[in-house]
Design an enzyme around this catalytic site. Structure first.
Site, short mmCIF file in Angstrom:
data_model
loop_
_atom_site.label_atom_id
_atom_site.label_comp_id
_atom_site.label_asym_id
_atom_site.label_seq_id
_atom_site.Cartn_x
_atom_site.Cartn_y
_atom_site.Cartn_z
N HIS A 135 0.82 -1.21 0.00
CA HIS A 135 0.00 0.00 0.00
C HIS A 135 0.86 1.26 0.00
CE1 HIS A 135 -3.22 -2.76 1.26
NE2 HIS A 135 -4.06 -1.82 0.86
N LYS A 139 -1.12 5.04 4.71
CA LYS A 139 -2.14 4.16 5.29
C LYS A 139 -1.98 4.04 6.81
CE LYS A 139 -4.15 -0.44 4.74
NZ LYS A 139 -5.48 0.12 5.03
N1 NDP Z 1 -13.06 -1.00 2.32
C1 NDP Z 1 -12.40 -0.50 1.26
O1 NDP Z 1 -12.65 -0.88 0.09
C2 NDP Z 1 -11.37 0.54 1.49
C3 NDP Z 1 -11.09 0.96 2.75
N2 NDP Z 1 -10.21 1.96 2.97
C4 NDP Z 1 -10.09 2.40 4.37
O2 NDP Z 1 -10.83 3.62 4.51
C5 NDP Z 1 -10.22 4.43 5.51
C6 NDP Z 1 -9.90 5.80 4.92
O3 NDP Z 1 -8.94 5.66 3.90
P1 NDP Z 1 -8.42 6.92 3.05
O4 NDP Z 1 -9.54 7.58 2.33
O5 NDP Z 1 -7.26 6.41 2.28
O6 NDP Z 1 -7.90 7.87 4.23
P2 NDP Z 1 -7.77 9.46 4.25
O7 NDP Z 1 -6.92 9.79 5.44
O8 NDP Z 1 -7.37 9.97 2.92
O9 NDP Z 1 -9.27 9.96 4.53
C7 NDP Z 1 -9.91 9.89 5.77
C8 NDP Z 1 -10.64 11.21 5.97
O10 NDP Z 1 -11.49 11.10 7.11
C9 NDP Z 1 -11.32 12.29 7.88
N3 NDP Z 1 -11.75 12.07 9.24
C10 NDP Z 1 -11.02 11.65 10.31
N4 NDP Z 1 -11.80 11.59 11.39
C11 NDP Z 1 -13.04 11.96 11.00
C12 NDP Z 1 -14.28 12.09 11.70
N5 NDP Z 1 -14.40 11.82 13.00
N6 NDP Z 1 -15.37 12.50 10.99
C13 NDP Z 1 -15.27 12.78 9.67
N7 NDP Z 1 -14.12 12.67 8.97
C14 NDP Z 1 -13.02 12.26 9.63
C15 NDP Z 1 -9.86 12.61 7.72
O11 NDP Z 1 -9.56 13.94 8.11
P3 NDP Z 1 -8.09 14.25 8.72
O12 NDP Z 1 -7.13 13.90 7.63
O13 NDP Z 1 -8.16 15.71 9.03
O14 NDP Z 1 -7.94 13.39 9.93
C16 NDP Z 1 -9.67 12.38 6.22
O15 NDP Z 1 -10.06 13.51 5.46
C17 NDP Z 1 -9.01 3.62 6.00
O16 NDP Z 1 -9.37 2.86 7.13
C18 NDP Z 1 -8.70 2.70 4.82
O17 NDP Z 1 -8.01 1.55 5.19
C19 NDP Z 1 -9.55 2.58 1.97
C20 NDP Z 1 -9.74 2.17 0.68
C21 NDP Z 1 -10.69 1.15 0.32
O1 LIG Z 2 -6.05 2.20 3.15
C1 LIG Z 2 -6.21 1.79 1.97
O2 LIG Z 2 -5.73 2.39 1.01
C2 LIG Z 2 -6.98 0.55 1.77
N1 LIG Z 2 -7.56 -0.01 2.77
C3 LIG Z 2 -8.34 -1.19 2.75
C4 LIG Z 2 -7.65 -2.28 3.56
O3 LIG Z 2 -7.06 -1.98 4.61
O4 LIG Z 2 -7.74 -3.44 3.18
C5 LIG Z 2 -8.73 -1.61 1.36
C6 LIG Z 2 -7.65 -1.40 0.34
O5 LIG Z 2 -6.62 -2.30 0.59
C7 LIG Z 2 -7.15 0.04 0.38
#
Ligand code: NDP
Ligand SMILES: O=C(O)C1=N[C@H](C(=O)O)C[C@H](O)C1
Length: 250
Positions: A135, A139
């Protein structure tokens, strides 16, 4: 359906907002993020949100979900960090709000879901199996939610088939050199600038290996699954883990 996105300015949340806005049957009525004035879950009820999408952070997702379930708001959750204790807590909240649906999916990409399924199917036929997840370095968690789920599915398939433990004669190693042990399956995590989300499952037997690899090259890979989740979550009250059942795969 009136939709709210939590983590709306994040890498995945921003992509989800674009996809919801482009969908004719969905209406994006709330975008909540720590960076916005609207960093307030109260906005969800004020704006009549029927379902939220959560892509925030493992440290905050449970508070978000408690609020949503208490207010009868369905939730489609991509945020990682769910262990059995968290899932049990969620089930407890949902018992008190039986019409509410929550979908927790470690990965919303169809290719990743199939990769997990193929890995579990193949695992009993090989002596060895290890998981390597790769990744971007921003992350929050390791191993990834996808890798943890893959290892658990592999371990369950091997247990059901009566496979023995994977062979490993290592008796001396530096801490971490053999990765994390998830239900007896080794999981290795790489964090490399330039990557998005990738995983390999490497299986081996005498004289052969089989590698099953999935690559998310762009975060748009997650949005069709999220939209499917939004369209179906109200019809699935209670807790659903994994998008598989919505896809008719389980
Ligand atoms: N299930 C799936 O298919 C996937 C899951 N994921 C997961 O999704 C999550 C987010 O990933 P990603 O988008 O890359 O992360 P990012 O850090 O880019 O985005 C997360 C966002 O959420 C904000 N945030 C934090 N706390 C809060 C809150 N209490 N309320 C509202 N917003 C909040 C953050 O703000 P700030 O930066 O200011 O803290 C940031 O803007 C991770 O756990 C990742 O592993 C990711 C990709 C695919
Ligand atoms: O944080 C990410 O980027 C992702 N998070 C998810 C995970 O922890 O499996 C899904 C994907 O791998 C991207």
């Amino acid at each position: 359906m009136r939709v709210g996105v939590l983590g709306a300015r994040g890498k995945v949340g921003a992509e989800v907002c674009r996809a919801v806005e482009a969908a004719e049957d969905l209406e994006l009525v709330a975008q909540v993020d720590t960076g916005d004035d609207s960093d307030d879950l109260g906005a969800l009820t004020e704006r009549g949100v029927q379902a939220v999408v959560d892509f925030t952070h493992p440290d905050v997702v449970m508070d978000n979900l408690r609020h949503c379930v208490e207010h009868g708001i369905h939730a489609v959750v991509g945020t990682t960090g769910f262990d059995d204790a968290r899932l049990d807590t969620l089930r407890g909240w949902l018992d008190a709000s039986p019409a509410t649906g929550v979908l927790v999916a470690p990965n919303f990409s169809v290719g990743a879901i199939l990769m997990m399924r193929f890995a579990a199917e193949a695992a009993p036929y090989f002596e060895s199996v290890e998981v390597v997840e790769l990744h971007h370095p921003d992350k929050a968690d390791a191993p990834s939610g996808t890798a943890t789920r893959t290892a658990r599915l592999i371990a369950a398939a091997r247990a059901e088939a009566g496979s023995g433990p994977v062979p490993d004669a290592t008796s001396t190693s530096l801490d971490g050199a053999r990765g994390a042990d998830v239900d007896g399956i080794r999981v290795h995590g790489l964090r490399v600038r330039g990557l998005v989300a990738h995983q390999e499952v490497i299986l081996g037997g005498p004289g052969e290996t089989l590698t099953i690899r999935h690559d998310s090259l762009d975060r748009v890979s997650f949005t069709p699954g999220v939209l499917l989740g939004l369209r179906q979550v109200a019809a699935h009250p209670g807790l659903t883990v994994g998008l598989e059942s919505y896809l008719g795969l389980s």
